[in-house]
Write a protein that holds these residues in place. Structure first.
Motif, mmCIF file in Angstrom:
data_model
loop_
_atom_site.group_PDB
_atom_site.id
_atom_site.type_symbol
_atom_site.label_atom_id
_atom_site.label_comp_id
_atom_site.label_asym_id
_atom_site.label_seq_id
_atom_site.Cartn_x
_atom_site.Cartn_y
_atom_site.Cartn_z
ATOM 1 N N TRP A 1 -21.558 8.070 35.480
ATOM 2 C CA TRP A 1 -22.980 8.102 35.822
ATOM 3 C C TRP A 1 -23.757 8.957 34.825
ATOM 4 O O TRP A 1 -24.809 8.568 34.344
ATOM 5 N N ASP A 2 -23.237 10.131 34.462
ATOM 6 C CA ASP A 2 -23.930 11.025 33.532
ATOM 7 C C ASP A 2 -24.087 10.440 32.142
ATOM 8 O O ASP A 2 -25.007 10.801 31.415
ATOM 9 N N ARG A 3 -23.206 9.532 31.763
ATOM 10 C CA ARG A 3 -23.308 8.924 30.437
ATOM 11 C C ARG A 3 -24.604 8.125 30.300
ATOM 12 O O ARG A 3 -25.235 8.109 29.255
ATOM 13 N N ILE B 1 -23.672 22.754 35.792
ATOM 14 C CA ILE B 1 -24.521 21.660 36.270
ATOM 15 C C ILE B 1 -24.132 21.247 37.687
ATOM 16 O O ILE B 1 -24.977 21.075 38.554
ATOM 17 N N VAL B 2 -22.845 21.069 37.921
ATOM 18 C CA VAL B 2 -22.422 20.537 39.220
ATOM 19 C C VAL B 2 -22.333 21.574 40.320
ATOM 20 O O VAL B 2 -22.224 21.211 41.487
ATOM 21 N N THR B 3 -22.395 22.845 40.005
ATOM 22 C CA THR B 3 -22.288 23.851 41.067
ATOM 23 C C THR B 3 -23.593 24.571 41.351
ATOM 24 O O THR B 3 -23.685 25.296 42.330
ATOM 25 N N ASP B 4 -24.613 24.387 40.561
ATOM 26 C CA ASP B 4 -25.878 25.080 40.779
ATOM 27 C C ASP B 4 -26.852 24.133 41.453
ATOM 28 O O ASP B 4 -27.233 23.123 40.891
ATOM 29 N N GLY C 1 -16.814 14.691 26.278
ATOM 30 C CA GLY C 1 -18.142 14.121 26.461
ATOM 31 C C GLY C 1 -19.232 14.981 25.867
ATOM 32 O O GLY C 1 -19.048 15.656 24.854
ATOM 33 N N ASP C 2 -20.380 14.989 26.537
ATOM 34 C CA ASP C 2 -21.564 15.684 26.044
ATOM 35 C C ASP C 2 -21.596 17.171 26.386
ATOM 36 O O ASP C 2 -22.438 17.897 25.871
ATOM 37 N N TYR C 3 -20.719 17.615 27.277
ATOM 38 C CA TYR C 3 -20.762 18.997 27.745
ATOM 39 C C TYR C 3 -19.428 19.686 27.554
ATOM 40 O O TYR C 3 -18.391 19.050 27.585
ATOM 41 N N THR C 4 -19.478 20.996 27.410
ATOM 42 C CA THR C 4 -18.242 21.764 27.515
ATOM 43 C C THR C 4 -17.918 21.834 29.004
ATOM 44 O O THR C 4 -18.781 21.559 29.854
ATOM 45 N N TYR C 5 -16.708 22.218 29.327
ATOM 46 C CA TYR C 5 -16.341 22.339 30.736
ATOM 47 C C TYR C 5 -17.250 23.342 31.436
ATOM 48 O O TYR C 5 -17.720 23.098 32.554
#
Length: 111
Positions: free
Chosen positions: A90-92, A48-51, A38-42
């Motif tokens: 959702w992020d897409r 993003i999801v942990t901060d 997708g748009d992000y590296t792992y």
């Protein structure tokens, strides 16, 4: 002429996103490959999801990227896809308020 709708992420967990010490989700190999495709590296996705504080201006008090809702311009050719998207998608489509999907402009500037 067009209108606007507010879409709410039914899977949004306010307690999870409001917790700055939230743990990283456990992913299987397929989920990790989807993120990498997708748009992000792992690593970017994980940050993003942990901060809990992503440095965004507050939207209803939330400073994480995902506010749990967004604006969508109507008619939007992909509204059906947006509404029927799985949680992972959702992020897409998501544009953080006050931006409007698919224009990427604030609601005050969208036409």
């Amino acid at each position: 002429m067009c209108g606007y709708a507010v879409l709410v992420d039914a899977a949004f967990d306010d307690a999870y996103y409001g917790n700055p010490a939230r743990p990283a989700p456990e992913l299987d190999e397929n989920e990790r490959e989807e993120i990498e495709g997708g748009d992000y590296t792992y690593e970017e996705w994980l940050a993003i999801v942990t901060d809990g504080d992503d440095g965004y201006a507050p939207v209803e008090g939330r400073v994480s990227r995902d506010a749990g809702w967004c604006f969508v311009r109507l008619p939007t050719y992909s509204l059906y896809q947006f509404v029927s998207a799985s949680t992972e998608e959702w992020d897409r489509y998501y544009q953080r308020p006050p931006l409007v999907y698919p224009d990427g402009k604030p609601l005050s500037e969208a036409q």
